[in-house]
Design a protein around this motif. Structure first.
Motif, PDB file in Angstrom:
ATOM      1  N   ALA A  12     -35.203  64.087  61.707  1.00  0.00           N
ATOM      2  CA  ALA A  12     -35.871  63.569  60.322  1.00  0.00           C
ATOM      3  C   ALA A  12     -35.295  64.221  59.271  1.00  0.00           C
ATOM      4  O   ALA A  12     -34.836  63.293  58.234  1.00  0.00           O
ATOM      5  N   LEU A  13     -35.113  65.401  59.325  1.00  0.00           N
ATOM      6  CA  LEU A  13     -34.407  66.030  58.432  1.00  0.00           C
ATOM      7  C   LEU A  13     -32.983  65.830  58.044  1.00  0.00           C
ATOM      8  O   LEU A  13     -32.470  65.506  57.004  1.00  0.00           O
ATOM      9  N   LEU A  14     -32.240  65.649  59.209  1.00  0.00           N
ATOM     10  CA  LEU A  14     -30.967  65.277  58.983  1.00  0.00           C
ATOM     11  C   LEU A  14     -30.758  63.956  58.699  1.00  0.00           C
ATOM     12  O   LEU A  14     -29.834  63.612  57.697  1.00  0.00           O
ATOM     13  N   LEU A  15     -31.462  62.930  59.154  1.00  0.00           N
ATOM     14  CA  LEU A  15     -31.256  61.503  58.731  1.00  0.00           C
ATOM     15  C   LEU A  15     -31.783  61.350  57.157  1.00  0.00           C
ATOM     16  O   LEU A  15     -31.053  60.823  56.564  1.00  0.00           O
ATOM     17  N   SER A  16     -32.663  62.149  56.944  1.00  0.00           N
ATOM     18  CA  SER A  16     -33.206  62.148  55.343  1.00  0.00           C
ATOM     19  C   SER A  16     -31.923  62.681  54.455  1.00  0.00           C
ATOM     20  O   SER A  16     -31.557  61.964  53.306  1.00  0.00           O
ATOM     21  N   VAL A  17     -31.295  63.597  54.835  1.00  0.00           N
ATOM     22  CA  VAL A  17     -30.230  64.180  54.220  1.00  0.00           C
ATOM     23  C   VAL A  17     -29.065  63.202  54.055  1.00  0.00           C
ATOM     24  O   VAL A  17     -28.471  63.203  53.035  1.00  0.00           O
ATOM     25  N   LEU A  77     -25.273  57.311  58.083  1.00  0.00           N
ATOM     26  CA  LEU A  77     -26.435  56.998  58.710  1.00  0.00           C
ATOM     27  C   LEU A  77     -26.155  55.422  58.780  1.00  0.00           C
ATOM     28  O   LEU A  77     -25.339  54.604  58.288  1.00  0.00           O
ATOM     29  N   THR A  78     -26.391  55.024  60.045  1.00  0.00           N
ATOM     30  CA  THR A  78     -26.445  53.350  60.530  1.00  0.00           C
ATOM     31  C   THR A  78     -27.700  52.726  60.125  1.00  0.00           C
ATOM     32  O   THR A  78     -28.668  53.260  59.832  1.00  0.00           O
ATOM     33  N   GLY A  79     -27.706  51.337  60.261  1.00  0.00           N
ATOM     34  CA  GLY A  79     -28.950  50.788  60.201  1.00  0.00           C
ATOM     35  C   GLY A  79     -29.926  51.102  60.901  1.00  0.00           C
ATOM     36  O   GLY A  79     -31.078  51.321  60.744  1.00  0.00           O
ATOM     37  N   ALA A  80     -29.788  51.389  62.446  1.00  0.00           N
ATOM     38  CA  ALA A  80     -30.641  51.870  63.187  1.00  0.00           C
ATOM     39  C   ALA A  80     -31.009  53.238  62.942  1.00  0.00           C
ATOM     40  O   ALA A  80     -32.428  53.435  63.008  1.00  0.00           O
ATOM     41  N   GLY A  81     -30.433  54.064  61.982  1.00  0.00           N
ATOM     42  CA  GLY A  81     -30.674  55.409  61.792  1.00  0.00           C
ATOM     43  C   GLY A  81     -31.720  55.346  60.607  1.00  0.00           C
ATOM     44  O   GLY A  81     -32.810  55.907  60.527  1.00  0.00           O
ATOM     45  N   ARG A  82     -31.322  54.430  59.703  1.00  0.00           N
ATOM     46  CA  ARG A  82     -32.409  53.850  58.525  1.00  0.00           C
ATOM     47  C   ARG A  82     -33.778  53.488  59.027  1.00  0.00           C
ATOM     48  O   ARG A  82     -34.817  53.951  58.650  1.00  0.00           O
ATOM     49  N   LYS A  83     -33.784  52.424  59.858  1.00  0.00           N
ATOM     50  CA  LYS A  83     -34.990  52.101  60.715  1.00  0.00           C
ATOM     51  C   LYS A  83     -35.622  53.428  61.323  1.00  0.00           C
ATOM     52  O   LYS A  83     -36.948  53.437  61.204  1.00  0.00           O
ATOM     53  N   GLN A  84     -34.994  54.236  62.145  1.00  0.00           N
ATOM     54  CA  GLN A  84     -35.669  55.374  62.586  1.00  0.00           C
ATOM     55  C   GLN A  84     -36.125  56.365  61.747  1.00  0.00           C
ATOM     56  O   GLN A  84     -37.106  57.149  61.842  1.00  0.00           O
ATOM     57  N   LEU A  85     -35.316  56.558  60.517  1.00  0.00           N
ATOM     58  CA  LEU A  85     -35.899  57.335  59.426  1.00  0.00           C
ATOM     59  C   LEU A  85     -37.177  56.738  58.746  1.00  0.00           C
ATOM     60  O   LEU A  85     -38.150  57.558  58.471  1.00  0.00           O
ATOM     61  N   GLU A  86     -37.479  55.510  58.564  1.00  0.00           N
ATOM     62  CA  GLU A  86     -38.404  54.988  58.303  1.00  0.00           C
ATOM     63  C   GLU A  86     -39.407  55.264  59.243  1.00  0.00           C
ATOM     64  O   GLU A  86     -40.754  55.576  58.779  1.00  0.00           O
ATOM     65  N   GLU A  88     -39.511  58.184  61.265  1.00  0.00           N
ATOM     66  CA  GLU A  88     -39.954  59.384  61.187  1.00  0.00           C
ATOM     67  C   GLU A  88     -40.912  59.641  60.048  1.00  0.00           C
ATOM     68  O   GLU A  88     -41.761  60.508  60.204  1.00  0.00           O
ATOM     69  N   ARG A  89     -40.486  59.092  58.852  1.00  0.00           N
ATOM     70  CA  ARG A  89     -41.467  59.283  57.944  1.00  0.00           C
ATOM     71  C   ARG A  89     -42.728  58.888  57.926  1.00  0.00           C
ATOM     72  O   ARG A  89     -43.733  59.568  57.295  1.00  0.00           O
ATOM     73  N   ALA A  91     -44.388  58.622  60.770  1.00  0.00           N
ATOM     74  CA  ALA A  91     -45.042  59.375  61.742  1.00  0.00           C
ATOM     75  C   ALA A  91     -45.485  60.796  60.928  1.00  0.00           C
ATOM     76  O   ALA A  91     -46.333  61.420  61.180  1.00  0.00           O
ATOM     77  N   TRP A  92     -44.607  61.190  60.061  1.00  0.00           N
ATOM     78  CA  TRP A  92     -44.819  62.377  59.425  1.00  0.00           C
ATOM     79  C   TRP A  92     -46.199  62.476  58.427  1.00  0.00           C
ATOM     80  O   TRP A  92     -46.936  63.345  58.467  1.00  0.00           O
ATOM     81  N   GLN A  93     -46.285  61.245  57.662  1.00  0.00           N
ATOM     82  CA  GLN A  93     -47.526  61.212  56.946  1.00  0.00           C
ATOM     83  C   GLN A  93     -48.705  61.032  57.928  1.00  0.00           C
ATOM     84  O   GLN A  93     -49.643  61.654  57.427  1.00  0.00           O
ATOM     85  N   ALA A  94     -48.483  60.411  58.994  1.00  0.00           N
ATOM     86  CA  ALA A  94     -49.741  60.218  59.691  1.00  0.00           C
ATOM     87  C   ALA A  94     -50.024  61.857  60.296  1.00  0.00           C
ATOM     88  O   ALA A  94     -51.340  62.340  60.429  1.00  0.00           O
ATOM     89  N   PHE A  95     -49.038  62.708  60.717  1.00  0.00           N
ATOM     90  CA  PHE A  95     -49.181  63.731  61.184  1.00  0.00           C
ATOM     91  C   PHE A  95     -49.759  64.718  60.341  1.00  0.00           C
ATOM     92  O   PHE A  95     -50.681  65.542  60.747  1.00  0.00           O
ATOM     93  N   THR A  96     -49.300  64.764  59.009  1.00  0.00           N
ATOM     94  CA  THR A  96     -49.850  65.656  57.796  1.00  0.00           C
ATOM     95  C   THR A  96     -51.157  65.314  57.583  1.00  0.00           C
ATOM     96  O   THR A  96     -52.042  66.294  57.308  1.00  0.00           O
ATOM     97  N   LYS A  97     -51.496  64.131  57.679  1.00  0.00           N
ATOM     98  CA  LYS A  97     -52.881  63.842  57.600  1.00  0.00           C
ATOM     99  C   LYS A  97     -53.992  64.117  58.572  1.00  0.00           C
ATOM    100  O   LYS A  97     -55.078  64.706  58.111  1.00  0.00           O
ATOM    101  N   VAL A  98     -53.699  64.176  59.821  1.00  0.00           N
ATOM    102  CA  VAL A  98     -54.240  64.444  60.821  1.00  0.00           C
ATOM    103  C   VAL A  98     -54.626  66.168  60.821  1.00  0.00           C
ATOM    104  O   VAL A  98     -55.638  66.675  60.760  1.00  0.00           O
ATOM    105  N   ILE A  99     -53.434  66.870  60.414  1.00  0.00           N
ATOM    106  CA  ILE A  99     -53.336  68.393  60.492  1.00  0.00           C
ATOM    107  C   ILE A  99     -54.211  68.811  59.167  1.00  0.00           C
ATOM    108  O   ILE A  99     -55.084  69.491  59.299  1.00  0.00           O
TER     109      ILE A  99
END
Length: 113
Positions: A12-17, A77-86, A88-89, A91-99
């Motif tokens: 997620a970090l690499l895709l975001s950068v 980033l490819t189109g698939a990479g952009r979709k994966q990044l979405e 990942e984001r 999943a991260w929001q859900a994770f941080t909410k639970v934690i």
């Protein structure tokens, strides 16, 4: 920052950068440091294998380019990479909410009141 804390989040970090523009490996490492206010000092031995893996999965493509007079492999980033990044984001929001609900139970599941 504890390197174990990054485990599972490197993609997620690499895709975001790489979301804004193609970068070569060292520029990716610099961007991670800059965006994190210096907290992330990720070694090349972690970044380059992850970039190659993301390229094999189709989330990145690379090409040779001349940057600052030097020939470097640049990642984009490819189109698939952009979709994966979405994903990942989300999943991260859900994770941080639970934690957050565990670490701050007085705030309740929806956050601070």
């Amino acid at each position: 920052m504890n390197p174990d804390a990054l485990r599972g989040h490197m993609d997620a970090l690499l895709l975001s950068v790489l979301e804004r523009e193609p970068l070569h490996g060292y520029a990716i490492i610099e961007a991670l440091q800059e965006r994190s206010g210096g907290a992330l000092n990720v070694p090349t031995g972690t970044v380059y294998p992850a970039l190659r893996r993301l390229e094999r999965t189709g989330y990145l493509v690379s090409e040779w380019a001349t940057v600052g007079g030097r020939r470097r492999r640049t990642y984009r980033l490819t189109g698939a990479g952009r979709k994966q990044l979405e994903g990942e984001r989300s999943a991260w929001q859900a994770f941080t909410k639970v934690i957050g609900s565990v670490l701050h139970p007085e705030a309740g599941p929806s956050g601070p009141a």
